[in-house]
Motif scaffolding. Structure first.
Motif, PDB file in Angstrom:
ATOM      1  N   CYS A 155       0.838  -1.205   0.000  1.00  0.00           N
ATOM      2  CA  CYS A 155       0.000   0.000   0.000  1.00  0.00           C
ATOM      3  C   CYS A 155       0.872   1.254   0.000  1.00  0.00           C
ATOM      4  CB  CYS A 155      -0.943  -0.006   1.195  1.00  0.00           C
ATOM      5  SG  CYS A 155      -2.353  -1.130   1.017  1.00  0.00           S
ATOM      6  N   GLN A 156       1.959   1.229   0.737  1.00  0.00           N
ATOM      7  CA  GLN A 156       2.863   2.380   0.747  1.00  0.00           C
ATOM      8  C   GLN A 156       3.527   2.558  -0.619  1.00  0.00           C
ATOM      9  OE1 GLN A 156       3.151   4.710   2.912  1.00  0.00           O
ATOM     10  NE2 GLN A 156       1.956   3.789   4.572  1.00  0.00           N
ATOM     11  N   ASN A 157       3.825   1.453  -1.295  1.00  0.00           N
ATOM     12  CA  ASN A 157       4.354   1.534  -2.661  1.00  0.00           C
ATOM     13  C   ASN A 157       3.344   2.218  -3.585  1.00  0.00           C
ATOM     14  OD1 ASN A 157       6.738   0.266  -2.022  1.00  0.00           O
ATOM     15  ND2 ASN A 157       6.158  -1.727  -2.871  1.00  0.00           N
ATOM     16  N   MET A 158       2.081   1.842  -3.437  1.00  0.00           N
ATOM     17  CA  MET A 158       1.029   2.454  -4.255  1.00  0.00           C
ATOM     18  C   MET A 158       0.949   3.947  -3.984  1.00  0.00           C
ATOM     19  SD  MET A 158      -2.062  -0.358  -4.000  1.00  0.00           S
ATOM     20  CE  MET A 158      -1.703  -2.126  -4.064  1.00  0.00           C
ATOM     21  N   VAL A 159       1.024   4.315  -2.722  1.00  0.00           N
ATOM     22  CA  VAL A 159       0.961   5.733  -2.347  1.00  0.00           C
ATOM     23  C   VAL A 159       2.126   6.501  -2.962  1.00  0.00           C
ATOM     24  CG1 VAL A 159       1.250   7.326  -0.401  1.00  0.00           C
ATOM     25  CG2 VAL A 159      -0.392   5.440  -0.249  1.00  0.00           C
ATOM     26  N   LYS A 160       3.312   5.925  -2.910  1.00  0.00           N
ATOM     27  CA  LYS A 160       4.508   6.576  -3.462  1.00  0.00           C
ATOM     28  C   LYS A 160       4.310   6.892  -4.946  1.00  0.00           C
ATOM     29  CE  LYS A 160       9.508   5.763  -4.093  1.00  0.00           C
ATOM     30  NZ  LYS A 160       9.571   5.648  -5.565  1.00  0.00           N
ATOM     31  N   ALA A 161       3.856   5.900  -5.694  1.00  0.00           N
ATOM     32  CA  ALA A 161       3.661   6.099  -7.127  1.00  0.00           C
ATOM     33  C   ALA A 161       2.510   7.061  -7.410  1.00  0.00           C
ATOM     34  CB  ALA A 161       3.406   4.752  -7.805  1.00  0.00           C
ATOM     35  N   LEU A 162       1.453   6.968  -6.621  1.00  0.00           N
ATOM     36  CA  LEU A 162       0.306   7.857  -6.819  1.00  0.00           C
ATOM     37  C   LEU A 162       0.667   9.312  -6.553  1.00  0.00           C
ATOM     38  CD1 LEU A 162      -2.532   5.703  -5.220  1.00  0.00           C
ATOM     39  CD2 LEU A 162      -2.448   6.457  -7.615  1.00  0.00           C
ATOM     40  N   ARG A 163       1.484   9.551  -5.538  1.00  0.00           N
ATOM     41  CA  ARG A 163       1.908  10.924  -5.257  1.00  0.00           C
ATOM     42  C   ARG A 163       2.674  11.501  -6.441  1.00  0.00           C
ATOM     43  NH1 ARG A 163       3.962  10.083   1.028  1.00  0.00           N
ATOM     44  NH2 ARG A 163       1.887  10.280   2.011  1.00  0.00           N
ATOM     45  N   ALA A 164       3.542  10.677  -7.013  1.00  0.00           N
ATOM     46  CA  ALA A 164       4.296  11.131  -8.183  1.00  0.00           C
ATOM     47  C   ALA A 164       3.361  11.370  -9.362  1.00  0.00           C
ATOM     48  CB  ALA A 164       5.359  10.091  -8.547  1.00  0.00           C
ATOM     49  N   MET A 165       2.392  10.500  -9.532  1.00  0.00           N
ATOM     50  CA  MET A 165       1.448  10.638 -10.633  1.00  0.00           C
ATOM     51  C   MET A 165       0.614  11.911 -10.485  1.00  0.00           C
ATOM     52  SD  MET A 165      -1.664   8.086 -11.825  1.00  0.00           S
ATOM     53  CE  MET A 165      -0.610   6.761 -12.421  1.00  0.00           C
ATOM     54  N   VAL A 166       0.095  12.155  -9.288  1.00  0.00           N
ATOM     55  CA  VAL A 166      -0.750  13.330  -9.051  1.00  0.00           C
ATOM     56  C   VAL A 166       0.045  14.619  -9.263  1.00  0.00           C
ATOM     57  CG1 VAL A 166      -2.019  14.608  -7.283  1.00  0.00           C
ATOM     58  CG2 VAL A 166      -2.367  12.148  -7.534  1.00  0.00           C
ATOM     59  N   ALA A 167       1.269  14.653  -8.775  1.00  0.00           N
ATOM     60  CA  ALA A 167       2.096  15.855  -8.922  1.00  0.00           C
ATOM     61  C   ALA A 167       2.398  16.133 -10.393  1.00  0.00           C
ATOM     62  CB  ALA A 167       3.395  15.696  -8.132  1.00  0.00           C
ATOM     63  N   TYR A 168       2.733  15.090 -11.137  1.00  0.00           N
ATOM     64  CA  TYR A 168       3.041  15.258 -12.557  1.00  0.00           C
ATOM     65  C   TYR A 168       1.779  15.618 -13.339  1.00  0.00           C
ATOM     66  CZ  TYR A 168       4.873  14.142 -17.210  1.00  0.00           C
ATOM     67  OH  TYR A 168       5.269  14.206 -18.526  1.00  0.00           O
ATOM     68  N   ALA A 169       0.679  14.989 -12.984  1.00  0.00           N
ATOM     69  CA  ALA A 169      -0.583  15.246 -13.675  1.00  0.00           C
ATOM     70  C   ALA A 169      -1.005  16.702 -13.515  1.00  0.00           C
ATOM     71  CB  ALA A 169      -1.666  14.320 -13.138  1.00  0.00           C
ATOM     72  N   LYS A 170      -0.763  17.270 -12.352  1.00  0.00           N
ATOM     73  CA  LYS A 170      -1.114  18.674 -12.118  1.00  0.00           C
ATOM     74  C   LYS A 170      -0.381  19.581 -13.093  1.00  0.00           C
ATOM     75  CE  LYS A 170      -1.434  22.159  -8.476  1.00  0.00           C
ATOM     76  NZ  LYS A 170      -1.165  22.466  -7.040  1.00  0.00           N
ATOM     77  N   GLU A 171       0.876  19.255 -13.360  1.00  0.00           N
ATOM     78  CA  GLU A 171       1.657  20.039 -14.321  1.00  0.00           C
ATOM     79  C   GLU A 171       1.061  19.945 -15.720  1.00  0.00           C
ATOM     80  OE1 GLU A 171       5.673  18.705 -14.302  1.00  0.00           O
ATOM     81  OE2 GLU A 171       5.942  18.960 -12.137  1.00  0.00           O
ATOM     82  N   LYS A 172       0.448  18.818 -16.023  1.00  0.00           N
ATOM     83  CA  LYS A 172      -0.097  18.564 -17.356  1.00  0.00           C
ATOM     84  C   LYS A 172      -1.570  18.928 -17.480  1.00  0.00           C
ATOM     85  CE  LYS A 172       3.643  16.723 -19.133  1.00  0.00           C
ATOM     86  NZ  LYS A 172       4.303  17.269 -20.351  1.00  0.00           N
ATOM     87  N   GLY A 173      -2.165  19.426 -16.407  1.00  0.00           N
ATOM     88  CA  GLY A 173      -3.575  19.768 -16.449  1.00  0.00           C
ATOM     89  C   GLY A 173      -4.495  18.565 -16.412  1.00  0.00           C
ATOM     90  N   VAL A 174      -4.027  17.498 -15.791  1.00  0.00           N
ATOM     91  CA  VAL A 174      -4.780  16.242 -15.709  1.00  0.00           C
ATOM     92  C   VAL A 174      -5.166  15.962 -14.259  1.00  0.00           C
ATOM     93  CG1 VAL A 174      -4.658  13.732 -16.035  1.00  0.00           C
ATOM     94  CG2 VAL A 174      -3.698  15.271 -17.764  1.00  0.00           C
ATOM     95  N   THR A 175      -6.379  15.497 -14.048  1.00  0.00           N
ATOM     96  CA  THR A 175      -6.847  15.105 -12.720  1.00  0.00           C
ATOM     97  C   THR A 175      -6.686  13.592 -12.556  1.00  0.00           C
ATOM     98  OG1 THR A 175      -8.484  16.871 -12.611  1.00  0.00           O
ATOM     99  CG2 THR A 175      -8.848  14.970 -11.188  1.00  0.00           C
TER     100      THR A 175
END
Length: 276
Positions: free
Chosen positions: A114-134
């Motif tokens: 679960c912590q692995n999932m959180v790590k990847a999701l945090r990276a995904m959300v941060a990058y997505a914000k830069e790209k205008g993606v939710t």
């Protein structure tokens, strides 16, 4: 506000009805359905890109990309960012992240996974914000999903700042949870999309049921015609918040996909117009 449907349903409806894919898509648009939910796994199927071109020509666009990932085993941040890039390449501004599953044999590793999932999701959300993606998550209806329950999904919402809840009205029943109570718990995180899934308690003709953890069979049903308190949930969402996102039609394994899409769209638009 827009009404969308899963790509699978349009393709299935064409096969069931004998209409061409273009004719089926044109009917969807006439029902008021303009968006598509296209899974990352479906993009690998033969003819998928050609099909999407036909659907776009008919007036439909890709609204969201549900993405099956395996971050529990492999929290590679580059792979998380690649999911966002794929969505952007399709013209989608939403990703429904399904970050991984945990088998019975892996229960001892649940916390780490679960912590692995959180790590990847945090990276995904941060990058997505830069790209205008939710980026959002839903209450996936499967025993191996650590986000199948209200508590499980809420934990991910709390661990990943900026993560949206793509609330699925019909999936909490899989875990034998009350959908209205789940909605109240997760309401603060619902901003961009809601899956308007109803469930029937009767087989309408050889349909494959989804079986709850208590052994109850749930069948596909058009929105508003089943046993899920969909009207109560949507009425509250539309009258007490400024929600202006996507209402996604979902009824996998329906034996009458085209009719279910038409009935769902009519019911959803009638509800929207009656409360706003």
């Amino acid at each position: 506000m827009k009404v969308t449907v899963f790509y699978n349903h349009v393709v299935t409806a064409a096969k069931q009805s004998g209409l061409t894919l273009k004719e089926t898509a044109e009917k969807c648009v006439s029902f008021g359905i303009t968006g598509l939910e296209v899974m990352n796994t479906e993009l690998q199927e033969p003819g998928a890109m050609e099909n999407l071109a036909i659907l776009r020509e008919a007036g439909m666009h890709i609204n969201s990309m549900p993405a099956f990932c395996d971050f529990g085993h492999d929290p590679d941040e580059a792979k998380a960012r690649a999911v966002v890039d794929l969505a952007v390449s399709l013209g989608s501004d939403k990703v429904l992240a399904i970050p991984g599953f945990i088998t019975k044999e892996e229960e001892a590793q649940r916390e780490k996974m679960c912590q692995n999932m959180v790590k990847a999701l945090r990276a995904m959300v941060a990058y997505a914000k830069e790209k205008g993606v939710t980026v959002g998550m839903e209450d996936f209806d499967g025993s191996e999903a650590p986000f199948a329950t209200t508590a499980g999904l809420k934990w991910f919402m709390e661990q990943v700042p900026g993560l949206s809840c793509f609330f699925d009205t019909g999936n909490f029943l899989y875990s034998e949870e009350d959908a209205v109570q789940a909605y109240r718990e997760l309401k603060p995180y619902i901003k961009d999309e809601i899956h308007c899934k109803d469930r029937g308690d009767k087989d309408r003709g050889g349909e494959k049921p989804k079986v709850t953890i208590a052994g109850r069979a749930m069948y596909p049903a058009p929105a508003g015609a089943g046993i899920i308190p969909l009207r109560e949930i949507l009425t509250d969402l539309l009258t007490t918040t400024d929600f202006d996102g996507s209402l996604a039609i979902e009824h996998f394994d329906s034996c009458r996909c085209l009719q279910d899409m038409e009935e769902s769209a009519r019911w959803l638009w009638d509800l929207v117009h009656s409360v706003r």
